[in-house]
Each structure stands twice: as C-alpha cells, then as structure tokens.
Write an enzyme that holds these catalytic residues in place. Sequence first.
Site, short mmCIF file in Angstrom:
data_model
loop_
_atom_site.label_atom_id
_atom_site.label_comp_id
_atom_site.label_asym_id
_atom_site.label_seq_id
_atom_site.Cartn_x
_atom_site.Cartn_y
_atom_site.Cartn_z
N ASN A 98 0.84 -1.19 0.00
CA ASN A 98 0.00 0.00 0.00
C ASN A 98 0.88 1.25 0.00
OD1 ASN A 98 0.66 -0.75 2.70
ND2 ASN A 98 -0.97 0.54 3.50
N GLU A 120 0.29 5.21 0.74
CA GLU A 120 -0.64 6.23 1.21
C GLU A 120 -0.19 7.61 0.74
OE1 GLU A 120 -1.02 5.59 5.45
OE2 GLU A 120 -2.21 3.78 5.11
N CYS A 149 -4.20 0.41 -2.36
CA CYS A 149 -4.01 -0.79 -1.55
C CYS A 149 -2.93 -1.69 -2.16
CB CYS A 149 -5.30 -1.60 -1.48
SG CYS A 149 -6.65 -0.80 -0.59
N GLU A 153 -3.04 -4.88 -2.77
CA GLU A 153 -3.53 -5.83 -3.77
C GLU A 153 -3.58 -5.20 -5.15
OE1 GLU A 153 -4.79 -5.04 -0.83
OE2 GLU A 153 -6.19 -6.56 -0.09
N1 THU Z 1 -5.29 -1.54 2.66
C1 THU Z 1 -4.75 -2.39 1.76
O1 THU Z 1 -3.61 -2.20 1.31
N2 THU Z 1 -5.48 -3.46 1.36
C2 THU Z 1 -6.75 -3.73 1.80
O2 THU Z 1 -7.37 -4.68 1.31
C3 THU Z 1 -7.35 -2.91 2.83
C4 THU Z 1 -6.62 -1.69 3.22
C5 THU Z 1 -4.51 -0.37 3.11
C6 THU Z 1 -5.05 0.96 2.66
C7 THU Z 1 -4.53 1.88 3.71
O3 THU Z 1 -3.22 2.31 3.36
C8 THU Z 1 -4.43 1.02 4.96
O4 THU Z 1 -4.49 -0.32 4.51
C9 THU Z 1 -5.54 1.25 5.97
O5 THU Z 1 -6.77 1.23 5.39
#
Ligand code: THU
Length: 129
Positions: A41, A43, A52, A54
């Site tokens: 991920n 941000e 995310c 995935e």
């Molecule tokens: N996040 C993911 O990378 N994958 C998911 O399926 C759910 C959430 C990340 C997004 C964000 O940076 C952090 O987790 C919290 O939501």
Amino acid sequence: MPADLLTLARQAAAKAHAPYSRFQVGCALETEAGGMFQGCNVENASYGLTICAERAAIFQAVAAEGGGMRVRRLAVVCPGHEFPPCGACRQVIAEFSLPGGATEVTFLQNGRAVTRTAAELLPEAFGLG
Ligand code: THU
C-alpha cells in the site's frame, strides 16, 4: 501453497508507505503465466489517493504481462492486523480472475491462513456483461 506467497507478501509489506494508518500491507500474486509480482500500500497526505497493496500488485502484473493477465493466486498480509481484501480490491481481483472467479485469495484470520476464491469474496461482481 501459500507459504511462499505469504512470505513474499510479508516482504512487500515492509516496503509500504503507510505513515497515516500505520497499516503496512503487502501482497504477492502468481499469474496464470507463472509470473510472480508483489505490491504494497502507498498512502498519500490526500488520503483518498491511497492505493491498496492488492491493486498495486495487480497493476504491476498487468504492466508486465498485459491486460490478458490472469491471477492464479494471491496472498495479502498486514503484520499486526488481519483482514481480507477490501471491496475495491475484490472488484479488481474479479476483473483479472480465472474463469468463474476461481482465483485463490489467501489472507490471515485468527492467526491462520484462509483461502477463498474470488467468486466467494465477491459474488455477483460488476461487469459490463
Ligand atoms: N489496505 C490495503 O492495502 N489493502 C486492503 O485490502 C485494505 C486496506 C490499506 C489501505 C490503507 O493504506 C491502509 O491499509 C488502511 O486502510
């Protein structure tokens, strides 16, 4: 399976840029063609721009193999937390899943690896028909 994919996903999680949520998420996947890809991920201070793990991994796979790429199996981990792919990622997994939504998706639940098919995670996924 998934031992190797989970290891790769943990490695990817260490690379995450998650200064806001502190959720370091990693994903690893194997394509139908045998390619292996990782994603984390990423941000952003403008929170909605976050991607995310995935989707980051899947987009890497598409960039390498093209839009015909299909995900055979995928694993996602976030050390210290446990969750399956979010709804947005389920829709993207569905886009690149094996026929019938047979792609295997592994995540942790109660300390154990759980595997579900893409179709189980997102029944009746949106499509243009
Ligand atoms: N996040 C993911 O990378 N994958 C998911 O399926 C759910 C959430 C990340 C997004 C964000 O940076 C952090 O987790 C919290 O939501």
